[in-house]
Design an enzyme around this catalytic site. Structure first.
Site, mmCIF file in Angstrom:
data_model
loop_
_atom_site.group_PDB
_atom_site.id
_atom_site.type_symbol
_atom_site.label_atom_id
_atom_site.label_comp_id
_atom_site.label_asym_id
_atom_site.label_seq_id
_atom_site.Cartn_x
_atom_site.Cartn_y
_atom_site.Cartn_z
ATOM 1 N N SER A 206 0.814 -1.218 0.000
ATOM 2 C CA SER A 206 0.000 0.000 0.000
ATOM 3 C C SER A 206 0.849 1.272 0.000
ATOM 4 O O SER A 206 0.367 2.340 -0.363
ATOM 5 C CB SER A 206 -0.934 0.013 1.214
ATOM 6 N N LYS A 258 0.711 4.980 6.724
ATOM 7 C CA LYS A 258 0.257 5.818 5.617
ATOM 8 C C LYS A 258 0.959 7.162 5.677
ATOM 9 O O LYS A 258 1.714 7.454 6.599
ATOM 10 C CB LYS A 258 -1.267 6.041 5.685
#
Length: 347
Positions: A206, A258
């Protein structure tokens, strides 16, 4: 002049390189070992913990630290032994209480075995082994390990035959306290470090290409940390993400990493493959493909952040489950420390 004891020199150098040499009045060598170890330890810590440091260099320095430590111990013994040429290198026939202390510091109970105190040896060995096992389950028991070491040290010396002992109980008690302090310091320095720096391994793509599967990273934890746009952060799975994971049947993921895209009060809009913050295009050189989805515009609520993965079209992030609560943030990722070919600072 009172004859110096080579095994007392060894015990002193076990606290820190150079101390045994100072005791033997070999000051030049003492300064060399002391400064060398301080320099090596400082550079090793920098190599492991600083974003610019190289982990491989740190490993090499650890080997150098261990080597210097062992050489220092042998040299401390030799610095006194060479003046006592009739002394046994290993005192078997003419037993030495400081050798009993040396054995005890290696493993509580060994000094008692050397003293032919079988019951005491079994007791100290059993308690030490039990604490080593229990410490993995009950962390608070870890404090008992250096306490047992200090007690065993004091016992090994004070129960030795009187005619062999040259130090009084008060001096040995001080020595045992130093054993306790050094044990607590070495044990809890790692605990203290873990409260400030955490290690994580990247489980998915990701964050590709910035982070790859298997990358091991360091995360700085700070209670007063205020994330800024562009920061890479690790956080606990937010409630909405956990709910969506359950509904989709995906395997629950305890932690995420993230990038901070927008902070509280900023307006976020994703349109035509571009992220806009307060209507200004966000420059993102780390992306390798355009964004295929549209999102917003919305203003980031107080106490939350908007986070996205660098692999935008294949990331389970704020564009799916919404804003990230600040209380879920663990800290800022600042370094890839492994594998060797991937070692680099982040951001």
């Amino acid at each position: 002049m009172k004859k110096k004891d080579s095994w007392l020199a060894v015990n002193l150098s076990m606290f820190f390189p150079g101390l045994g040499q100072f005791y033997a009045r070999k000051d030049t060598k003492g300064i060399f070992f002391l400064l060398s170890q301080l320099i090596l330890v400082s550079f090793a810590l920098w190599s492991f913990l600083d974003a610019r440091g190289n982990t491989l260099t740190g490993i090499g320095l650890l080997l150098a630290i261990a080597t210097l430590y062992l050489v220092n111990i042998f040299d401390a013994h030799a610095s006194v032994f060479q003046d006592n040429f009739r002394e046994e290198k290993i005192p078997r026939n003419n037993k030495n209480p400081w050798f009993a202390v040396f054995l005890t510091r290696i493993l509580p109970g060994l000094g008692q075995l050397y003293n032919h105190q079988s019951l005491a040896a079994i007791l100290f060995l059993s308690v030490t082994i039990f604490l080593a096992i229990a410490d993995d389950v009950f962390l608070t028991l870890g404090m008992l390990t250096p306490i047992i070491g200090a007690i065993a040290t004091y016992h090994a010396y004070t129960t030795f035959p009187k005619e062999k002992k040259v130090a009084g109980r008060a001096i040995v008690a001080i020595f045992a306290v130093l054993v306790l302090i050094s044990g607590v310091a070495s044990k809890y320095s790692f605990v203290w470090l873990e409260t400030r720096i955490e290690r994580f391994q990247i489980p998915s793509l990701s964050m590709y290409p910035t982070l790859q599967v298997g990358d091991k990273i360091l995360v700085h934890k700070a209670k007063n940390y205020l994330p800024q746009t562009g920061d890479l952060i690790v956080f606990k799975e937010p409630p909405k993400a956990a709910e969506l994971d359950t509904q989709s049947g995906n395997e629950k993921q305890e932690y995420y990493i993230k990038r901070i895209i927008a902070t509280p009060g900023q307006k976020i809009n994703i349109n035509n493959g571009q992220v806009y913050i307060n209507d200004r295009a966000l420059q993102e050189d780390y992306l390798t493909e355009d964004i295929f989805y549209q999102w917003g515009p919305q203003t980031v609520p107080d106490g939350t952040y908007f986070v996205l993965g660098d692999n935008r079209n294949h990331s389970f992030d704020s564009h799916v489950w919404g804003f990230l609560p600040a209380k879920s943030i663990i800290g800022k990722a600042y370094k890839i420390y492994w594998p060797p070919q991937r070692i680099m600072p982040l951001n």
